[in-house]
Scaffold this motif. Structure first.
Motif, PDB file in Angstrom:
ATOM      1  N   PRO A  46      -1.528 -18.443 -16.658  1.00 41.82           N
ATOM      2  CA  PRO A  46      -0.226 -17.780 -16.509  1.00 41.82           C
ATOM      3  C   PRO A  46      -0.310 -16.394 -15.893  1.00 41.82           C
ATOM      4  N   LEU A  47      -1.504 -15.814 -15.882  1.00 40.41           N
ATOM      5  CA  LEU A  47      -1.695 -14.453 -15.391  1.00 40.41           C
ATOM      6  C   LEU A  47      -2.642 -14.481 -14.208  1.00 40.41           C
ATOM      7  N   THR A  48      -2.320 -13.736 -13.144  1.00 38.80           N
ATOM      8  CA  THR A  48      -3.186 -13.651 -11.971  1.00 38.80           C
ATOM      9  C   THR A  48      -3.602 -12.206 -11.747  1.00 38.80           C
ATOM     10  N   ASN A  49      -4.906 -11.956 -11.788  1.00 35.29           N
ATOM     11  CA  ASN A  49      -5.431 -10.627 -11.474  1.00 35.29           C
ATOM     12  C   ASN A  49      -5.655 -10.495  -9.972  1.00 35.29           C
ATOM     13  N   ALA A  50      -5.671  -9.269  -9.494  1.00 37.14           N
ATOM     14  CA  ALA A  50      -5.873  -9.032  -8.065  1.00 37.14           C
ATOM     15  C   ALA A  50      -7.320  -9.356  -7.690  1.00 37.14           C
ATOM     16  N   THR A  51      -7.501 -10.285  -6.747  1.00 39.42           N
ATOM     17  CA  THR A  51      -8.826 -10.632  -6.256  1.00 39.42           C
ATOM     18  C   THR A  51      -8.776 -10.719  -4.737  1.00 39.42           C
ATOM     19  N   ALA A  52      -9.938 -10.967  -4.142  1.00 45.25           N
ATOM     20  CA  ALA A  52     -10.021 -11.007  -2.675  1.00 45.25           C
ATOM     21  C   ALA A  52     -10.572 -12.354  -2.210  1.00 45.25           C
ATOM     22  N   CYS A  53     -10.040 -13.425  -2.776  1.00 48.93           N
ATOM     23  CA  CYS A  53     -10.575 -14.755  -2.475  1.00 48.93           C
ATOM     24  C   CYS A  53      -9.913 -15.421  -1.273  1.00 48.93           C
ATOM     25  N   GLY A  54      -8.785 -14.910  -0.834  1.00 48.71           N
ATOM     26  CA  GLY A  54      -8.081 -15.529   0.285  1.00 48.71           C
ATOM     27  C   GLY A  54      -6.923 -16.377  -0.199  1.00 48.71           C
ATOM     28  N   ASP A  55      -5.898 -16.476   0.649  1.00 50.13           N
ATOM     29  CA  ASP A  55      -4.662 -17.154   0.259  1.00 50.13           C
ATOM     30  C   ASP A  55      -4.846 -18.642   0.003  1.00 50.13           C
ATOM     31  N   ASP A  56      -5.810 -19.266   0.683  1.00 52.31           N
ATOM     32  CA  ASP A  56      -5.963 -20.714   0.563  1.00 52.31           C
ATOM     33  C   ASP A  56      -7.075 -21.116  -0.400  1.00 52.31           C
ATOM     34  N   PHE A  57      -7.622 -20.177  -1.139  1.00 47.22           N
ATOM     35  CA  PHE A  57      -8.782 -20.447  -1.992  1.00 47.22           C
ATOM     36  C   PHE A  57      -8.499 -21.567  -2.991  1.00 47.22           C
ATOM     37  N   TYR A  58      -7.414 -21.443  -3.745  1.00 44.05           N
ATOM     38  CA  TYR A  58      -7.117 -22.437  -4.778  1.00 44.05           C
ATOM     39  C   TYR A  58      -6.645 -23.754  -4.167  1.00 44.05           C
ATOM     40  N   GLU A  59      -5.891 -23.662  -3.089  1.00 40.92           N
ATOM     41  CA  GLU A  59      -5.397 -24.888  -2.450  1.00 40.92           C
ATOM     42  C   GLU A  59      -6.541 -25.724  -1.907  1.00 40.92           C
ATOM     43  N   GLU A  60      -7.509 -25.076  -1.292  1.00 37.56           N
ATOM     44  CA  GLU A  60      -8.663 -25.812  -0.769  1.00 37.56           C
ATOM     45  C   GLU A  60      -9.459 -26.445  -1.900  1.00 37.56           C
ATOM     46  N   ALA A  61      -9.583 -25.733  -3.010  1.00 38.87           N
ATOM     47  CA  ALA A  61     -10.309 -26.283  -4.160  1.00 38.87           C
ATOM     48  C   ALA A  61      -9.577 -27.495  -4.732  1.00 38.87           C
ATOM     49  N   LYS A  62      -8.262 -27.412  -4.790  1.00 37.83           N
ATOM     50  CA  LYS A  62      -7.489 -28.545  -5.316  1.00 37.83           C
ATOM     51  C   LYS A  62      -7.687 -29.805  -4.474  1.00 37.83           C
ATOM     52  N   LYS A  63      -7.846 -29.606  -3.183  1.00 36.66           N
ATOM     53  CA  LYS A  63      -8.013 -30.763  -2.282  1.00 36.66           C
ATOM     54  C   LYS A  63      -9.282 -31.553  -2.587  1.00 36.66           C
ATOM     55  N   THR A  64     -10.270 -30.922  -3.212  1.00 38.16           N
ATOM     56  CA  THR A  64     -11.507 -31.635  -3.532  1.00 38.16           C
ATOM     57  C   THR A  64     -11.315 -32.632  -4.666  1.00 38.16           C
TER      58      THR A  64
END
Length: 310
Positions: free
Chosen positions: A178-196
């Motif tokens: 529910p909480l997102t901290n500021a990181t520098a992973c890139g906008d598509d980081f989670y979406e690309e992981a979900k695709k796996t």
């Protein structure tokens, strides 16, 4: 020469080799007592630490090497031109581990070192923690093929978990964040992981009753502090801390939440007991959590040997 800033430049086979090596090192430490004989480790801390300092320094010593520790605030990194400082340090040691606040600083080191560099934790990633978690899972379950649920903030630990599961192609990571901290992973980081297919992002608005249904199917439940350690006791951060805790208290892993679950509970420490995890759950799972913390040493020994000898 290879660095470990995160898992991007490591194959799943290389990561599995590190995990296997760590497990063998734990079983037979004498076999590796001279593996890094004469090698020098420089550790640099901008952030506070217990586990990272102790695991790396005892680890290099157990491998026959030595270490030299420096706090960021006591170094000329706070004063001088950083690239020349980095290159100077490299003239004196064989490997560097730094625990830094910003991912950008880690990248700066990674781009300028002339000896292997290990990210000991930054704002975006915590790769050594997740390798220790992986060693723990293999010890407890015999394989990485587990159902693994993380409940808490999208932070550096979570990002490295996402990266690891997506890379390894074993087990499934379920993230309730529910909480997102500021990181520098890139906008598509989670979406690309979900695709796996190895990372499933759960609806953060789901009720805890719905979350319990997932928890009851898990092998591992995992949480982390909701407030970064350097801010937890900082008076200037008090209002934001109170707002964060109020938002996240319904997501505490407590006795009621786990009463029908057979999962072990892990926490990367330090724990804020009474917030992200209850005392009762800690008491029941403390040996698992301490195994996980001890495995930092074994995983990091395997990382250092890999970077210096492979």
């Amino acid at each position: 020469m290879k660095n470990m800033l995160n898992f991007k430049n490591f194959s799943k086979e290389e990561l599995q080799d590190i995990i296997d090596l760590a497990i063998d090192m734990k079983k037979d430490p004498a076999k590796y007592s001279k593996a890094l004989e004469g090698k020098k480790l420089y550790t640099l801390f901008e952030k506070t630490s217990t586990r990272t300092f102790l695991s790396f320094t005892t680890g290099i010593t157990e491998l026959g090497g030595s270490y030299f520790n420096q706090l960021w605030k006591d170094s000329n990194f706070v004063l001088g031109e950083p690239v020349s400082e980095i290159k100077y340090v490299c003239r004196n040691v064989d490997i560097i581990m730094a625990r830094l606040v910003k991912n950008e600083t880690v990248e700066l080191f990674g781009n300028n070192v002339t000896v292997p560099f290990i990210n000991g934790c930054d704002s975006s990633y915590h790769p050594c923690q997740i390798l220790a978690d992986a060693v723990t899972v293999v010890e407890k379950f015999g394989d990485l093929n587990v159902n693994f649920m993380y409940i808490g903030a999208k932070n550096n630990v979570f990002n490295s978990l996402v990266e690891f599961f997506a890379k390894m192609g074993k087990g499934t990571l379920y993230g309730l964040t529910p909480l997102t901290n500021a990181t520098a992973c890139g906008d598509d980081f989670y979406e690309e992981a979900k695709k796996t297919g190895y990372y499933v992002e759960l609806d953060p608005t789901m009720t805890m009753e719905e979350a319990k249904e997932y928890a009851n199917k898990m092998d591992v439940l995992y949480t982390d502090t909701w407030v970064d350690m350097e801010f937890f006791n900082n008076p200037a951060y008090q209002q934001q801390k109170e707002e964060t805790l109020a938002k996240m208290m319904p997501y505490q892993i407590n006795e009621e939440f786990v009463k029908d679950s057979k999962a072990i509970v892990l926490h990367d420490m330090p724990m804020h007991v009474g917030f992200e995890i209850s005392q009762g759950v800690v008491d029941k799972n403390l040996e698992h959590i301490l195994d996980q913390a001890e495995n930092r040493r074994h995983a990091e020994k395997a990382v250092m040997v890999t970077l210096l000898t492979k």
